[in-house]
Enzyme design. Structure first.
Site: not given
Length: 131
Positions: A89, A56, A54, A44-45, A86
């Site tokens: 995460c 995860e 992110c 969800i940006e 990333c």
């Protein structure tokens, strides 16, 4: 017990729900707990970028909110051939993954790679370091 390919298919199905208007890079994560429960997450940006969530951390946080702390699988799919978690995460996963947790990075249900957190984040800082 649910098969890994079923979890990958589920992640591929929910990837289109990702909210990615800035990067147009969609990521989905499905986690299965040791109790057999399944939780989903998508990226969800946010226009300010740093508040972006992110997939995860979304999936794991949902499971944790429901009282789950032990995970069998963490399955990740994204818009690249193999989308890896990333750094943030990986550190988040480190908090909850044990040596038996399998992190699956999937291109599709036939093409995937499986890792442990030690393979993705070697020599990492964890709660063991605080004891």
């Amino acid at each position: 017990m649910i098969e890994i390919k079923e979890l990958i298919k589920k992640a591929l199905e929910i990837k289109s729900r990702a909210y990615a208007p800035y990067s147009n890079f969609h990521v989905a994560c499905v986690v299965m707990t040791k109790s057999g429960k399944i939780f989903e997450g998508i990226n969800i940006e946010n226009s300010a970028y740093s508040p972006t969530l992110c997939a995860e951390r979304n999936a794991l946080s949902t499971a944790i909110t429901h009282g789950e702390r032990e995970f069998v699988y963490i399955v990740i799919t994204g818009d690249s051939d193999y989308t890896y978690p990333c750094g943030v995460c990986r550190q988040f996963i480190r908090e909850f993954a044990d040596c038996d947790t399998r992190i699956v990075v999937a291109k599709d249900s036939e093409n995937y790679k499986t890792y442990t957190i030690d393979e993705l984040l070697p020599e990492s800082f964890s709660k063991k370091d605080l004891k």
